[in-house]
Enzyme design. Structure first.
Site, mmCIF file in Angstrom:
data_model
loop_
_atom_site.group_PDB
_atom_site.id
_atom_site.type_symbol
_atom_site.label_atom_id
_atom_site.label_comp_id
_atom_site.label_asym_id
_atom_site.label_seq_id
_atom_site.Cartn_x
_atom_site.Cartn_y
_atom_site.Cartn_z
ATOM 1 N N TYR A 54 19.363 53.366 48.300
ATOM 2 C CA TYR A 54 19.557 54.040 49.592
ATOM 3 C C TYR A 54 18.303 53.876 50.268
ATOM 4 C CZ TYR A 54 20.643 58.207 52.341
ATOM 5 O OH TYR A 54 20.821 58.877 53.587
ATOM 6 N N SER A 100 17.364 57.347 57.941
ATOM 7 C CA SER A 100 17.016 58.448 57.125
ATOM 8 C C SER A 100 15.350 58.573 56.937
ATOM 9 C CB SER A 100 17.531 58.159 55.941
ATOM 10 O OG SER A 100 17.019 59.200 54.909
ATOM 11 N N LYS A 112 18.251 52.067 53.878
ATOM 12 C CA LYS A 112 17.570 52.906 55.221
ATOM 13 C C LYS A 112 16.487 52.208 55.701
ATOM 14 C CE LYS A 112 20.978 55.778 55.256
ATOM 15 N NZ LYS A 112 21.864 55.876 56.187
HETATM 16 P P1 NAP Z 1 28.910 63.125 55.134
HETATM 17 O O1 NAP Z 1 29.199 64.500 55.517
HETATM 18 O O2 NAP Z 1 29.400 62.702 53.766
HETATM 19 O O3 NAP Z 1 30.030 62.141 56.136
HETATM 20 C C1 NAP Z 1 29.981 60.875 56.176
HETATM 21 C C2 NAP Z 1 31.358 60.465 56.477
HETATM 22 O O4 NAP Z 1 31.437 58.902 56.396
HETATM 23 C C3 NAP Z 1 32.163 60.851 55.594
HETATM 24 O O5 NAP Z 1 33.404 61.340 56.470
HETATM 25 C C4 NAP Z 1 32.600 59.722 54.697
HETATM 26 O O6 NAP Z 1 33.812 59.941 54.061
HETATM 27 C C5 NAP Z 1 32.495 58.625 55.688
HETATM 28 N N1 NAP Z 1 32.216 57.229 54.932
HETATM 29 C C6 NAP Z 1 31.934 56.936 53.720
HETATM 30 N N2 NAP Z 1 31.911 55.884 53.498
HETATM 31 C C7 NAP Z 1 32.439 55.144 54.433
HETATM 32 C C8 NAP Z 1 32.724 54.052 54.900
HETATM 33 N N3 NAP Z 1 32.498 52.828 53.814
HETATM 34 N N4 NAP Z 1 33.298 53.598 55.919
HETATM 35 C C9 NAP Z 1 33.405 54.464 56.793
HETATM 36 N N5 NAP Z 1 33.195 55.880 56.541
HETATM 37 C C10 NAP Z 1 32.771 56.183 55.408
HETATM 38 O O7 NAP Z 1 27.285 62.651 55.291
HETATM 39 P P2 NAP Z 1 26.530 62.904 56.445
HETATM 40 O O8 NAP Z 1 25.351 63.789 55.822
HETATM 41 O O9 NAP Z 1 26.998 63.258 57.733
HETATM 42 O O10 NAP Z 1 25.567 61.478 56.638
HETATM 43 C C11 NAP Z 1 25.993 60.622 57.752
HETATM 44 C C12 NAP Z 1 24.938 59.731 57.880
HETATM 45 O O11 NAP Z 1 23.611 60.332 57.889
HETATM 46 C C13 NAP Z 1 24.925 58.457 56.346
HETATM 47 O O12 NAP Z 1 24.392 57.491 57.014
HETATM 48 C C14 NAP Z 1 23.843 59.455 55.818
HETATM 49 O O13 NAP Z 1 22.985 58.312 54.822
HETATM 50 C C15 NAP Z 1 22.813 59.952 56.828
HETATM 51 N N6 NAP Z 1 21.694 60.758 56.381
HETATM 52 C C16 NAP Z 1 22.165 62.163 55.828
HETATM 53 C C17 NAP Z 1 21.164 63.034 55.671
HETATM 54 C C18 NAP Z 1 21.611 64.385 55.219
HETATM 55 O O14 NAP Z 1 20.818 65.237 54.564
HETATM 56 N N7 NAP Z 1 22.789 64.860 55.210
HETATM 57 C C19 NAP Z 1 19.990 62.807 55.820
HETATM 58 C C20 NAP Z 1 19.422 61.611 56.132
HETATM 59 C C21 NAP Z 1 20.343 60.473 56.570
HETATM 60 P P3 NAP Z 1 34.107 60.234 52.672
HETATM 61 O O15 NAP Z 1 33.750 61.867 52.704
HETATM 62 O O16 NAP Z 1 35.476 59.907 52.275
HETATM 63 O O17 NAP Z 1 33.093 59.706 51.623
#
Ligand code: NAP
Length: 251
Positions: free
Chosen positions: A156, A143, A160
């Site tokens: 977090y 991130s 990260k």
């Molecule tokens: P998202 O839409 O919430 O998707 C994440 C997926 O991972 C969800 O389906 C979630 O299931 C699943 N998950 C949660 N806990 C888990 C576990 N213990 N084992 C396996 N799967 C699990 O999030 P996203 O925004 O795509 O984020 C994906 C990654 O990008 C994450 O690592 C996040 O920290 C990183 N990131 C995101 C952003 C942003 O702005 N969106 C920015 C920087 C980094 P549930 O929905 O059931 O929890």
């Protein structure tokens, strides 16, 4: 959309039922890879598989909570059992406890367990297969909070930053085995994780104001970076935390 030439390769995506993971699973499939979609949300994960198959791609679903070592081993085994190999591992699953006090012991432990230890275990198990095969490519999701501080989210941010360090470690450890290890560092991306931000006009305006490109990112924009990093087009890139943040950390 660019075809990154992944025909005959096998890609594993954790958190593949959600925003960045789903977009990446679809992008891997579009470039010809067979995809193992993994998640804790069976409905969302299976929906990603359905989307890939409905577009003519090849995918299976494998349930895995990345904080459980036995489940991580089972997920990697299911990829090898089904497709015979593993070429690309996108260790992406993560949670954001933005509404909670991350100094609370339980919240801290869960955030580190999923966001850092989970990535380590997925990387470890994928690399073990890739070493035997003679190569592969791994991308870990960090991130912008992996390269700059965040006053609100100690766990977090620590996790990260840890992912970026772990990525550099992996790149050094497995370079001689033909395995490249990189990270993506997304800025604020419009996904289910950030829907509360996106839905609040004041918060959204604040985020957009902090982003030189002037908007939240799209999951597909992160997916492009992920698939490129896993492709032969990035054959001399390893140990790199690639910012996909609309310039947010350039300020
Ligand atoms: P998202 O839409 O919430 O998707 C994440 C997926 O991972 C969800 O389906 C979630 O299931 C699943 N998950 C949660 N806990 C888990 C576990 N213990 N084992 C396996 N799967 C699990 O999030 P996203 O925004 O795509 O984020 C994906 C990654 O990008 C994450 O690592 C996040 O920290 C990183 N990131 C995101 C952003 C942003 O702005 N969106 C920015 C920087 C980094 P549930 O929905 O059931 O929890």
């Amino acid at each position: 959309m660019i075809d990154y030439g992944l025909q005959g390769r096998v890609a594993l995506v954790t958190g593949g039922g959600g925003g960045i993971g789903r977009a990446s699973a679809l992008a891997f499939a579009r470039s010809g890879a067979s995809v193992v979609v993994s998640d804790v949300d069976d409905g969302q994960g299976s929906e990603t598989v359905h989307l890939i198959r409905s577009r003519g791609g090849n995918a299976i679903y494998s349930r895995c909570d990345v904080s459980d070592p036995a489940q991580v081993q089972g997920m990697v085994a299911s990829a090898v059992d089904t497709f015979g190999r593993l070429d690309c591992a996108f260790n992406n699953a993560g949670i954001n406890s933005i509404m909670l006090d991350e100094y609370d012991d339980e919240v801290w432990s869960r955030a580190i367990s999923v966001n850092l230890t989970g990535v380590m275990m997925c990387m470890r198990e994928a690399a073990a297969v890739m070493v035997k095969q003679g190569g592969g490519a791994i991308v870990n999701t960090a991130s912008i909070n992996g390269v700059v501080g965040n006053p609100g989210q100690p766990a977090y941010t620590a996790a990260k930053h840890g992912v970026v360090g772990l990525t550099r470690h992996g790149a050094l450890r497995w370079a001689s085995s033909g395995i490249r290890v990189n990270a993506v560092c997304p800025g604020v991306i419009d996904t289910p994780m950030t829907e509360q931000v996106a839905a609040d006009p004041a918060l959204r305006a604040m985020i957009e104001g902090m982003t030189p490109i002037g908007r939240m990112g799209r999951a597909e924009e992160v997916a492009e970076a992920v698939v490129w990093l896993c492709s032969d087009a990035a054959s001399f890139v390893t140990g790199h935390p690639l910012l996909v943040d609309g310039g947010a950390t350039a300020i």
